[in-house]
Scaffold this motif. Structure first.
Motif, mmCIF file in Angstrom:
data_model
loop_
_atom_site.group_PDB
_atom_site.id
_atom_site.type_symbol
_atom_site.label_atom_id
_atom_site.label_comp_id
_atom_site.label_asym_id
_atom_site.label_seq_id
_atom_site.Cartn_x
_atom_site.Cartn_y
_atom_site.Cartn_z
ATOM 1 N N THR A 26 -95.220 6.514 36.606
ATOM 2 C CA THR A 26 -93.991 6.030 37.024
ATOM 3 C C THR A 26 -94.561 4.032 36.729
ATOM 4 O O THR A 26 -94.017 2.858 36.435
ATOM 5 N N SER A 69 -93.759 0.993 34.527
ATOM 6 C CA SER A 69 -92.621 0.040 34.921
ATOM 7 C C SER A 69 -94.067 -1.332 34.379
ATOM 8 O O SER A 69 -92.952 -2.340 34.494
ATOM 9 N N GLU A 110 -90.410 -1.100 32.096
ATOM 10 C CA GLU A 110 -90.184 -1.803 33.525
ATOM 11 C C GLU A 110 -89.669 -0.797 34.790
ATOM 12 O O GLU A 110 -89.208 1.072 34.143
ATOM 13 N N ALA A 111 -89.643 -1.506 35.516
ATOM 14 C CA ALA A 111 -89.174 -0.672 36.676
ATOM 15 C C ALA A 111 -87.930 -0.291 36.883
ATOM 16 O O ALA A 111 -88.027 0.669 37.902
ATOM 17 N N GLY A 122 -89.273 2.934 35.236
ATOM 18 C CA GLY A 122 -90.372 3.691 36.330
ATOM 19 C C GLY A 122 -90.111 3.845 37.607
ATOM 20 O O GLY A 122 -89.944 5.220 37.615
ATOM 21 N N ALA A 142 -94.555 1.128 41.244
ATOM 22 C CA ALA A 142 -93.486 0.595 40.184
ATOM 23 C C ALA A 142 -93.388 -1.776 40.364
ATOM 24 O O ALA A 142 -93.285 -1.542 39.202
ATOM 25 N N ASN A 164 -95.198 -4.173 37.789
ATOM 26 C CA ASN A 164 -94.011 -4.374 36.825
ATOM 27 C C ASN A 164 -94.728 -5.943 37.558
ATOM 28 O O ASN A 164 -94.370 -7.067 35.804
ATOM 29 N N SER A 168 -85.624 -4.132 41.210
ATOM 30 C CA SER A 168 -86.132 -2.634 41.809
ATOM 31 C C SER A 168 -85.890 -2.253 43.426
ATOM 32 O O SER A 168 -85.345 -0.530 43.260
#
Length: 148
Positions: free
Chosen positions: A8, A12, A18-19, A22, A40, A44, A137
């Protein structure tokens, strides 16, 4: 469990995901979804200081090489095109919104490049990027929690 968290986090921090990537990958595991979110998000956020260091120090060295310079100019033009109006018009809030939108081409990598190109004050840019990453996120996490 640790392996799932590391995967993850790696997605991320990856510029390919990125997240936004992730989190969905992490949520497919049996790890607590809150731990996935935190892992995550933190991974990030760490992209910003690493990218700023790279752009301020390493980038200058690599610009001596023609192929790198050509690729860097292409990335810079894309970042300016995508972020210029929002950031110049709205400043902090524009950068935050640009990073927050959970679609490809936006995010902390593009936000950090925009910070570098537009010479935005680093503390303010870090805050805008962090808030943008958090909101992005949350959007991704909530979306995938309901459709898991």
């Amino acid at each position: 469990m640790i392996e799932d968290i590391l995967i993850t986090m790696l997605w991320s921090i990856s510029p390919l995901g990125e997240a936004k990537v992730g989190i969905p990958i992490g949520l497919q595991s049996d790890v607590n979804p809150y731990i996935i979110f935190i892992a995550a998000f933190v991974a990030n956020v760490l992209v910003f200081p690493v990218m700023i260091f790279f752009l301020n120090h390493v980038n200058r060295y690599f610009l001596r090489f023609r192929s790198y310079k050509k690729a860097a100019l292409w990335v810079a033009r894309r970042a300016k095109k995508g972020a210029k109006d929002k950031i110049q018009k709205y400043g902090f809030w524009g950068l935050m919104l640009f990073v927050m939108i959970p679609v490809p081409g936006t995010g902390v990598y593009a936000g950090t490049i925009a910070t570098y190109l537009f010479n935005i004050e680093r503390k303010q840019a870090f805050a805008a990027n962090t808030i943008g990453i958090f909101l992005s996120s949350v959007i991704v996490w909530v979306t995938f929690m309901f459709f898991k």
